[in-house]
Design a protein around this motif. Structure first.
Motif, PDB file in Angstrom:
ATOM      1  N   ASP A  38       0.809  -1.214   0.000  1.00 39.27           N
ATOM      2  CA  ASP A  38       0.000   0.000   0.000  1.00 39.27           C
ATOM      3  C   ASP A  38       0.852   1.278   0.000  1.00 39.27           C
ATOM      4  OD1 ASP A  38       1.000  -0.504   2.451  1.00 39.27           O
ATOM      5  OD2 ASP A  38      -0.916  -0.761   3.462  1.00 39.27           O
ATOM      6  N   TYR A  39       2.099   1.161  -0.441  1.00 39.73           N
ATOM      7  CA  TYR A  39       2.952   2.350  -0.515  1.00 39.73           C
ATOM      8  C   TYR A  39       3.966   2.195  -1.639  1.00 39.73           C
ATOM      9  CZ  TYR A  39       6.479  -0.619   1.609  1.00 39.73           C
ATOM     10  OH  TYR A  39       7.343  -1.651   1.830  1.00 39.73           O
ATOM     11  N   THR A  40       4.460   3.325  -2.095  1.00 42.29           N
ATOM     12  CA  THR A  40       5.627   3.336  -2.986  1.00 42.29           C
ATOM     13  C   THR A  40       6.625   4.334  -2.416  1.00 42.29           C
ATOM     14  OG1 THR A  40       4.357   2.753  -4.932  1.00 42.29           O
ATOM     15  CG2 THR A  40       6.459   3.844  -5.322  1.00 42.29           C
ATOM     16  N   PHE A  41       7.847   3.878  -2.220  1.00 41.03           N
ATOM     17  CA  PHE A  41       8.892   4.752  -1.671  1.00 41.03           C
ATOM     18  C   PHE A  41       9.859   5.171  -2.770  1.00 41.03           C
ATOM     19  CE2 PHE A  41      13.211   5.224   0.132  1.00 41.03           C
ATOM     20  CZ  PHE A  41      12.986   6.307   0.961  1.00 41.03           C
ATOM     21  N   VAL A  42      10.112   6.461  -2.835  1.00 37.26           N
ATOM     22  CA  VAL A  42      11.105   6.982  -3.769  1.00 37.26           C
ATOM     23  C   VAL A  42      12.189   7.700  -2.959  1.00 37.26           C
ATOM     24  CG1 VAL A  42      11.506   8.787  -5.497  1.00 37.26           C
ATOM     25  CG2 VAL A  42       9.586   7.217  -5.769  1.00 37.26           C
ATOM     26  N   GLN A  43      13.414   7.360  -3.274  1.00 44.20           N
ATOM     27  CA  GLN A  43      14.537   8.011  -2.605  1.00 44.20           C
ATOM     28  C   GLN A  43      14.784   9.357  -3.282  1.00 44.20           C
ATOM     29  OE1 GLN A  43      17.499   4.882  -2.018  1.00 44.20           O
ATOM     30  NE2 GLN A  43      18.925   6.603  -1.819  1.00 44.20           N
ATOM     31  N   ARG A  44      14.596  10.412  -2.531  1.00 44.88           N
ATOM     32  CA  ARG A  44      14.631  11.757  -3.144  1.00 44.88           C
ATOM     33  C   ARG A  44      15.930  12.016  -3.902  1.00 44.88           C
ATOM     34  NH1 ARG A  44      13.501  14.544   1.163  1.00 44.88           N
ATOM     35  NH2 ARG A  44      11.315  14.746   0.675  1.00 44.88           N
ATOM     36  N   HIS A  45      17.028  11.618  -3.313  1.00 51.74           N
ATOM     37  CA  HIS A  45      18.326  11.950  -3.903  1.00 51.74           C
ATOM     38  C   HIS A  45      18.866  10.824  -4.791  1.00 51.74           C
ATOM     39  CE1 HIS A  45      18.813  15.665  -1.548  1.00 51.74           C
ATOM     40  NE2 HIS A  45      18.084  15.022  -0.660  1.00 51.74           N
ATOM     41  N   GLY A  46      18.017   9.853  -5.127  1.00 52.11           N
ATOM     42  CA  GLY A  46      18.456   8.746  -5.976  1.00 52.11           C
ATOM     43  C   GLY A  46      19.774   8.210  -5.492  1.00 52.11           C
ATOM     44  N   ARG A  47      20.734   8.144  -6.383  1.00 55.88           N
ATOM     45  CA  ARG A  47      22.056   7.671  -5.954  1.00 55.88           C
ATOM     46  C   ARG A  47      22.977   8.861  -5.683  1.00 55.88           C
ATOM     47  NH1 ARG A  47      21.070   3.666 -10.363  1.00 55.88           N
ATOM     48  NH2 ARG A  47      20.096   1.941  -9.268  1.00 55.88           N
ATOM     49  N   GLY A  48      22.696   9.574  -4.613  1.00 61.44           N
ATOM     50  CA  GLY A  48      23.604  10.643  -4.170  1.00 61.44           C
ATOM     51  C   GLY A  48      23.506  11.962  -4.927  1.00 61.44           C
ATOM     52  N   VAL A  49      22.330  12.275  -5.483  1.00 62.26           N
ATOM     53  CA  VAL A  49      22.159  13.549  -6.198  1.00 62.26           C
ATOM     54  C   VAL A  49      22.077  14.693  -5.175  1.00 62.26           C
ATOM     55  CG1 VAL A  49      20.663  14.825  -7.783  1.00 62.26           C
ATOM     56  CG2 VAL A  49      20.865  12.333  -7.995  1.00 62.26           C
ATOM     57  N   PRO A  50      22.866  15.763  -5.341  1.00 62.71           N
ATOM     58  CA  PRO A  50      22.815  16.865  -4.369  1.00 62.71           C
ATOM     59  C   PRO A  50      21.488  17.631  -4.446  1.00 62.71           C
ATOM     60  CG  PRO A  50      24.301  17.398  -6.175  1.00 62.71           C
ATOM     61  CD  PRO A  50      23.867  15.986  -6.387  1.00 62.71           C
ATOM     62  N   PRO A  51      21.137  18.357  -3.371  1.00 62.39           N
ATOM     63  CA  PRO A  51      19.799  18.951  -3.259  1.00 62.39           C
ATOM     64  C   PRO A  51      19.389  19.840  -4.431  1.00 62.39           C
ATOM     65  CG  PRO A  51      21.255  19.742  -1.491  1.00 62.39           C
ATOM     66  CD  PRO A  51      21.958  18.614  -2.176  1.00 62.39           C
ATOM     67  N   HIS A  52      20.339  20.617  -4.975  1.00 62.13           N
ATOM     68  CA  HIS A  52      19.964  21.550  -6.049  1.00 62.13           C
ATOM     69  C   HIS A  52      19.807  20.844  -7.392  1.00 62.13           C
ATOM     70  CE1 HIS A  52      24.276  21.116  -6.031  1.00 62.13           C
ATOM     71  NE2 HIS A  52      24.366  21.673  -7.215  1.00 62.13           N
ATOM     72  N   LYS A  53      20.138  19.529  -7.431  1.00 63.89           N
ATOM     73  CA  LYS A  53      20.010  18.803  -8.704  1.00 63.89           C
ATOM     74  C   LYS A  53      18.974  17.684  -8.634  1.00 63.89           C
ATOM     75  CE  LYS A  53      24.529  19.669 -10.658  1.00 63.89           C
ATOM     76  NZ  LYS A  53      25.855  19.117 -10.882  1.00 63.89           N
ATOM     77  N   VAL A  54      18.243  17.596  -7.535  1.00 67.72           N
ATOM     78  CA  VAL A  54      17.246  16.530  -7.395  1.00 67.72           C
ATOM     79  C   VAL A  54      16.209  16.651  -8.518  1.00 67.72           C
ATOM     80  CG1 VAL A  54      15.338  15.700  -5.952  1.00 67.72           C
ATOM     81  CG2 VAL A  54      17.528  16.274  -4.897  1.00 67.72           C
ATOM     82  N   ASN A  55      15.857  15.516  -9.096  1.00 68.79           N
ATOM     83  CA  ASN A  55      14.885  15.508 -10.195  1.00 68.79           C
ATOM     84  C   ASN A  55      13.473  15.386  -9.611  1.00 68.79           C
ATOM     85  OD1 ASN A  55      13.497  15.245 -12.564  1.00 68.79           O
ATOM     86  ND2 ASN A  55      14.853  13.677 -13.441  1.00 68.79           N
ATOM     87  N   HIS A  56      12.988  16.506  -9.062  1.00 72.40           N
ATOM     88  CA  HIS A  56      11.673  16.486  -8.408  1.00 72.40           C
ATOM     89  C   HIS A  56      10.560  16.135  -9.396  1.00 72.40           C
ATOM     90  CE1 HIS A  56      13.193  18.161  -4.663  1.00 72.40           C
ATOM     91  NE2 HIS A  56      13.837  19.077  -5.344  1.00 72.40           N
ATOM     92  N   LYS A  57      10.710  16.614 -10.632  1.00 73.47           N
ATOM     93  CA  LYS A  57       9.648  16.344 -11.618  1.00 73.47           C
ATOM     94  C   LYS A  57       9.516  14.845 -11.863  1.00 73.47           C
ATOM     95  CE  LYS A  57       9.931  20.625 -14.212  1.00 73.47           C
ATOM     96  NZ  LYS A  57      10.084  21.234 -15.529  1.00 73.47           N
ATOM     97  N   ALA A  58      10.657  14.161 -11.966  1.00 68.67           N
ATOM     98  CA  ALA A  58      10.617  12.711 -12.200  1.00 68.67           C
ATOM     99  C   ALA A  58      10.089  11.983 -10.948  1.00 68.67           C
ATOM    100  CB  ALA A  58      12.005  12.199 -12.578  1.00 68.67           C
ATOM    101  N   ASN A  59      10.511  12.417  -9.765  1.00 69.15           N
ATOM    102  CA  ASN A  59      10.052  11.765  -8.531  1.00 69.15           C
ATOM    103  C   ASN A  59       8.531  11.817  -8.406  1.00 69.15           C
ATOM    104  OD1 ASN A  59      12.673  11.223  -7.769  1.00 69.15           O
ATOM    105  ND2 ASN A  59      12.841  12.879  -6.291  1.00 69.15           N
TER     106      ASN A  59
END
Ligand code: HPA
Length: 231
Positions: A38-59
């Motif tokens: 009943d959940y899906t977890f997404v790691q915000r920073h994928g494999r170590g992406v820094p905060p200003h480069k996080v792909n929020h649109k894809a997440n």
């Protein structure tokens, strides 16, 4: 199905052990997700992406693709108030972001009115009470750009309007609202923002506190997932 976006530290909490790993293809990039009953977890920073480069649109798009009814972000913040000590958990009810806005509507005229989902926020607060976890049920989040922390002058300004500061929620909440997905956020207070006390925040302190505080959030998420929360 609830979507959860959080950091790596949450993965170490054995919360998602039963989940199946899946790559979700979106128009904005592929996202590795952990899909449970009943959940899906997404790691915000994928494999170590820094905060200003996080792909929020894809997440957010990945969570839309798997069909979540709501998204809970878990986010590290600095406290803008002396009385709000590191180790606190704040479930914010509003946010501000004055620059660096992101949008799915690049080429069309469409306005969204951004909000934090009151229903989802209240559901989290209720779960916290059930889990006997003391949290602060309201607060305003100020989003800054990162990756650097704020100057003292910036914090002096922000603390007139907000309670906590971080680099994430404005982006996630705005994009979720554009997709009409209810969004709420659990913030762990991992440091005092720059100038709130005499001790300047530094990254090694913040990351140590993140690891320490996330275990409280794991318990809270476990409680939230026992109930069906949407809207
Ligand atoms: N500022 C911005 N982002 C943060 C902070 C902070 O003090 N702490 C954790 N994320």
């Amino acid at each position: 199905m609830i979507g959860i976006i959080g950091g790596t530290a949450l993965l170490e909490e054995e919360l998602f052990e039963q989940a199946e790993q899946r790559t979700v293809v979106t128009d904005y990039g592929d996202i590795d997700a952990l899909v449970g009953k009943d959940y899906t977890f997404v790691q915000r920073h994928g494999r170590g992406v820094p905060p200003h480069k996080v792909n929020h649109k894809a997440n957010i798009a990945a969570l839309e693709t798997v069909g979540v009814a709501g998204i809970i972000g878990i986010s590290s913040v600095g406290s803008l108030r002396k009385e709000l000590a590191p180790g606190s958990i704040v479930v914010i009810d509003d946010f501000m972001q004055l620059s660096g806005l992101q949008t799915y509507f690049e080429d069309e005229i469409r306005f969204t009115t951004p909000v934090i989902s009151d229903k989802l926020r209240k559901a989290i607060a209720q779960s916290a009470r059930k889990a006997k976890l003391g949290i602060i049920e309201r607060g305003v989040y100020a989003q800054t750009q990162g990756p650097r922390l704020e100057t003292k002058a910036e914090v002096k300004m922000l603390r007139q309007f907000a309670d906590v500061v971080g680099m994430t929620v404005g982006n996630e909440a705005t994009l979720a609202c554009e997709k009409a997905i209810p969004y709420a956020c659990i913030c762990t207070v991992d440091n005092y923002a720059h100038g709130v006390t005499n001790v300047a925040p530094d990254w090694s302190f913040i990351s140590k506190m993140q690891k320490k505080n996330i275990c409280m959030v794991a318990g809270l998420i476990e409680e939230v997932l026992k109930h069906e929360h949407t809207g």
